[in-house]
Design a protein around this motif. Structure first.
Motif, PDB file in Angstrom:
ATOM      1  N   ARG A  49      52.786  38.203  43.515  1.00  0.00           N
ATOM      2  CA  ARG A  49      52.621  36.892  42.859  1.00  0.00           C
ATOM      3  C   ARG A  49      51.187  36.367  42.915  1.00  0.00           C
ATOM      4  O   ARG A  49      50.915  35.250  42.478  1.00  0.00           O
ATOM      5  CB  ARG A  49      53.563  35.886  43.520  1.00  0.00           C
ATOM      6  N   THR A  50      50.268  37.141  43.502  1.00  0.00           N
ATOM      7  CA  THR A  50      48.855  36.723  43.644  1.00  0.00           C
ATOM      8  C   THR A  50      48.731  35.377  44.346  1.00  0.00           C
ATOM      9  O   THR A  50      48.032  34.471  43.896  1.00  0.00           O
ATOM     10  CB  THR A  50      48.137  36.633  42.266  1.00  0.00           C
ATOM     11  N   LEU A  51      49.431  35.204  45.453  1.00  0.00           N
ATOM     12  CA  LEU A  51      49.372  33.953  46.192  1.00  0.00           C
ATOM     13  C   LEU A  51      49.302  34.246  47.684  1.00  0.00           C
ATOM     14  O   LEU A  51      49.692  35.330  48.126  1.00  0.00           O
ATOM     15  CB  LEU A  51      50.611  33.101  45.895  1.00  0.00           C
ATOM     16  N   PRO A  52      48.795  33.289  48.475  1.00  0.00           N
ATOM     17  CA  PRO A  52      48.728  33.534  49.908  1.00  0.00           C
ATOM     18  C   PRO A  52      50.127  33.664  50.518  1.00  0.00           C
ATOM     19  O   PRO A  52      51.081  33.064  50.027  1.00  0.00           O
ATOM     20  CB  PRO A  52      48.043  32.274  50.451  1.00  0.00           C
ATOM     21  N   ILE A 104      53.192  30.531  51.921  1.00  0.00           N
ATOM     22  CA  ILE A 104      53.161  29.180  51.353  1.00  0.00           C
ATOM     23  C   ILE A 104      54.432  28.920  50.541  1.00  0.00           C
ATOM     24  O   ILE A 104      55.104  29.845  50.106  1.00  0.00           O
ATOM     25  CB  ILE A 104      51.911  28.937  50.469  1.00  0.00           C
ATOM     26  N   LYS A 145      44.972  34.128  37.474  1.00  0.00           N
ATOM     27  CA  LYS A 145      45.357  34.944  38.621  1.00  0.00           C
ATOM     28  C   LYS A 145      44.320  36.010  38.942  1.00  0.00           C
ATOM     29  O   LYS A 145      44.666  37.107  39.385  1.00  0.00           O
ATOM     30  CB  LYS A 145      46.709  35.603  38.331  1.00  0.00           C
ATOM     31  N   MET A 180      47.003  24.799  38.562  1.00  0.00           N
ATOM     32  CA  MET A 180      47.717  25.819  39.337  1.00  0.00           C
ATOM     33  C   MET A 180      46.982  27.167  39.351  1.00  0.00           C
ATOM     34  O   MET A 180      47.608  28.228  39.398  1.00  0.00           O
ATOM     35  CB  MET A 180      49.147  26.005  38.818  1.00  0.00           C
ATOM     36  N   GLN A 225      45.406  30.335  40.538  1.00  0.00           N
ATOM     37  CA  GLN A 225      45.735  31.063  41.761  1.00  0.00           C
ATOM     38  C   GLN A 225      44.577  31.863  42.338  1.00  0.00           C
ATOM     39  O   GLN A 225      44.403  31.947  43.538  1.00  0.00           O
ATOM     40  CB  GLN A 225      46.924  31.993  41.493  1.00  0.00           C
ATOM     41  N   LYS A 226      43.818  32.492  41.450  1.00  0.00           N
ATOM     42  CA  LYS A 226      42.754  33.379  41.898  1.00  0.00           C
ATOM     43  C   LYS A 226      41.756  33.555  40.771  1.00  0.00           C
ATOM     44  O   LYS A 226      42.111  33.377  39.609  1.00  0.00           O
ATOM     45  CB  LYS A 226      43.379  34.738  42.268  1.00  0.00           C
ATOM     46  N   TYR A 282      45.389  26.787  43.713  1.00  0.00           N
ATOM     47  CA  TYR A 282      45.576  27.632  44.899  1.00  0.00           C
ATOM     48  C   TYR A 282      44.206  28.201  45.308  1.00  0.00           C
ATOM     49  O   TYR A 282      43.316  27.449  45.619  1.00  0.00           O
ATOM     50  CB  TYR A 282      46.584  28.744  44.620  1.00  0.00           C
ATOM     51  N   GLU A 283      44.018  29.494  45.234  1.00  0.00           N
ATOM     52  CA  GLU A 283      42.818  30.102  45.806  1.00  0.00           C
ATOM     53  C   GLU A 283      41.702  30.397  44.809  1.00  0.00           C
ATOM     54  O   GLU A 283      40.786  31.159  45.119  1.00  0.00           O
ATOM     55  CB  GLU A 283      43.203  31.369  46.563  1.00  0.00           C
TER      56      GLU A 283
END
Ligand code: FMN
Lengths: 438, 225
Positions: free
Chosen positions: A187-190, A193, B120, B137, B139-140, B158-159
């Motif tokens: 999901r490309t997320l840390p 979380i 992403k 939102m 993400q990357k 997010y990141e």
């Protein structure tokens, strides 16, 4: 001293034990209740309909001897390679992340054994499910987690998810406990979380945009695979018409009993329409466009047995889809795990804290040890058995109504037990020719 | 060079040709007339130049390809692209680079709202301004804005990193200004040099990213949820 009362202690209907416990829980924790599964309230449903069977005016087919077709083709409106299913029961999209890799594999195995399709979910396609699913539908969800054109090209069909019956207008939810390394990477997320997936697609809003989105997907996949559009059962007449107008090959309508991996309880129980009430408006929308049977309609949300399948088809659906029932077939909420359920403060049949990732049956978890409890081969076998039973049950009913194809069942084969269900399903109240609302 | 002319060929013909072409081929597309879903789903290293403006989802879900539009692009430019480059000389509409997983997008003009939504891993460079809710939102990846950013920049981010040289109308929930460290400065320089952008002053850029306060449910944040 006060005289002891002689009347029974009276409990309130309004403030019943469950309601009070929920108020206390909210006061204690400060967060709404999140859970998995579908609506648990007593909604009008397919049990409120009965088949009339054949007699003098119509005659039946011979139970075991005369054939009754169960095959269905999904998606031959625009795609060159539609799905050819042996039975009109498909496995609904359930995400890897919400479910273990073993559970996804078991669903693929079971579906393939009986010649039907299974579906990916939020979070992308795993190699386990692609490998074990002969016909796999790839979901395009608002989150686009794990969305990959290579997987898109490996899919046998594409399903654009606009909504889910458990939460029309809401997005997915996957809490930190279940986000291990593999899920996080997909999901490309840390890791760890809480994931609240969006409820709207990032790159379109209305039906005119969706039409162009469908064009894009077809251009990427060479117009080969069917494109499904899945909507929650909220305004089925308009949503199905708009999905069909946008160029969908197949429309999936998921009623409010439909399961979810995790959502707010208040959402599950208070938003959407019962599945029973969704079928006729959806069918009417297609009929008025001259597209009934050309754009296939799949109904889901609380389908449990062959009678439900037969009733959904009699009201005009081409197929049904199951989520919760498939998980139960694999072993979800099985009494043999009663002791484990008790340790989690619940009991077999009531366990719904799927978001916490502690499922004793190894299905709604990412825990290595727990997920090993589910043997994908055995699970697949159990699912295949269950799907076969449902199909045979539906055939039994169809033959008794004189039909040599499940899809020849019709509303005229039904009557309703309650005024509500008669109005929702558009069939007469039993013993009358009264269809309320017409 | 192969010329593909919309006056003579259909969308299907053109996409089929691009998708089925050999590695290192070069195409020039003429008279695109704002067509939707053009040059999508390419997964080879080819070069495509479009003379004129394109519609929705131009170059969506591409891998490896190098694509240039001499004109403007409609909504969803390069949506979910995985790798490769897209270069637009004009302006782009909403949701540019939505959910892009990799590669880079260079927009010489302005980008409308929700630029880089759900991104992403893609790098997006906008030489002009971006509209509201950009990097929603996200993400990357990196969103580099030379001009100004509209309201609610980086809402629920997010990141991903956001670099802005101009002004920011407002920041969205959980998005804060962060220190431009040496590491981030060299990250910015890398992104820009990869896209052959050299006319800039690195000191003018500020960095924005996630405060990470919405990552796990916290009762005290209830109003933001
Ligand atoms: C564990 C679980 C996960 C689910 N994940 C998704 C999902 O990722 N995408 C989706 O469209 N629907 C998802 N659903 C909903 C199902 O696709 C389907 O609509 C629903 O389960 C049908 O109702 P039923 O459970 O009563 O059969 C999920 C359902 C369950 C039970």
């Amino acid at each position: 001293m006060k005289k002891k009362s002689i009347t029974e202690p009276r409990t309130s209907h309004t403030f019943d034990a469950y309601t009070n416990s929920e108020i206390r829980r909210a006061a204690e924790t400060g967060i709404y209740d999140i859970r998995g599964g579908g609506s648990k309230r007593n909604l009008p449903n397919f049990d409120d309909l009965l088949f009339l069977g054949a007699s003098i005016s119509r005659y039946p087919l011979e139970g075991y001897r005369e054939s009754c077709n169960t095959k269905v083709i999904l998606g031959d409106r625009f795609s060159s390679n539609p799905l050819n299913l042996e039975i009109p029961i498909t496995i609904a999209g359930m995400s890897f992340g919400a479910l273990s890799a073993q559970a996804k594999e078991a669903l693929g195995r079971g579906a393939s054994l009986v010649g039907t399709s299974t579906t990916t979910g939020d979070g992308g396609m795993t190699k386990e499910e692609r490998g074990h699913s002969k016909q796999l539908v790839y979901q395009l969800l608002p989150s686009r987690y794990g969305m990959n054109p290579d997987d898109l090209r490996k899919a046998d069909a594409i399903e654009i998810v606009v909504g889910q019956g458990a939460k029309p207008g809401g997005g997915g939810m996957l809490l930190g406990q279940k986000i291990n390394d593999r899920v996080a990477e997909m999901r490309t997320l840390p890791k760890g979380i809480d994931q609240r997936s969006p409820c709207r697609h990032p790159d379109w809003t209305g039906p005119d945009d969706m039409e162009i989105k469908i064009l894009e997907l077809r251009e990427i996949t060479g117009w080969k695979v069917p494109i499904f559009v899945k909507v929650a059962g909220s305004r089925p007449y308009y949503d199905v018409a708009l999905a069909a107008k946008s160029g969908a090959d197949v429309v999936v309508v998921d009623g409010m009993q439909g399961g979810t991996a995790a959502t707010q309880e208040v959402f599950i129980e208070n938003v959407g329409m019962p599945t029973l009430a969704c079928v006729r408006p959806a069918v009417r929308a297609l009929q008025e466009l001259g597209l009934h049977r050309k754009v296939q309609l799949i109904i889901s949300g609380g389908i449990r047995n062959g009678a439900d399948v037969a009733k959904a088809l009699a009201l005009g659906a081409d197929a049904v889809s199951i989520g919760s029932a498939a998980l139960i077939a694999l072993g979800d909420n099985d009494p043999r795990y009663q002791k484990d359920y008790e340790k989690l403060g619940t009991k077999a049949g009531s366990f719904d804290d799927w978001h916490e990732g502690l499922d004793p049956a190894g299905i709604t978890t990412q825990d290595k040890k727990l997920s090993k409890r589910l043997d994908p081969k055995l699970g697949g076998r159990r699912l295949a058995n269950y799907l076969n039973v449902m199909t045979m049950e539906a055939q039994t009913i169809a033959r008794a109504c004189g039909k040599n194809d499940l899809r020849n069942l019709e509303p005229e084969d039904l009557c309703a037990l309650t005024v509500e269900s008669a109005a929702m399903a558009g069939v007469p109240l039993a013993g009358t020719n009264w269809i309320p609302g017409t | 060079m192969n010329i593909l002319d919309f006056n003579k060929l259909s969308l299907r013909d053109i996409n089929k040709t691009l998708q089925g072409s050999d590695k290192n081929s070069f195409f020039s597309i003429r008279n695109p007339k704002g067509s939707h879903a053009l040059a999508v789903g390419i997964n080879k290293q080819i070069t495509v130049k479009v003379v004129g403006s394109v519609g929705y989802y131009f170059a969506g879900m591409n891998k490896l390809s190098d694509i240039k539009v001499e004109g403007s692009a409609g909504p969803g430019l390069g949506e979910n692209m995985m790798s490769g480059n897209i270069h637009v000389t004009g302006d782009v509409s909403q949701y540019a680079g939505a959910s892009g997983h990799g590669g880079s997008i260079l927009v010489e003009g302005n980008a409308s709202s929700r630029c880089g939504i759900s991104m992403k891993g893609v790098d997006i460079i906008v030489k002009g301004n971006v509209g509201h809710m950009s990097a929603f939102m996200a993400q990357k990846g990196n969103l580099v804005i030379f001009g100004n950013a509209g309201h609610a920049l980086g809402d629920s981010i997010y990141e991903a990193n956001i670099y802005v040289a101009g002004e920011v109308a407002s920041l969205g929930a959980d998005c804060i200004e962060k220190k431009m460290t040496k590491k981030h400065l060299s990250n910015l320089e890398n992104i820009l040099s990869n896209a052959n952008v050299s006319d800039y002053n690195p000191d003018t850029f500020r960095r924005f990213g996630s405060a990470r306060s919405l990552y796990n449910f916290n009762v005290d944040n209830a109003k933001i949820y």
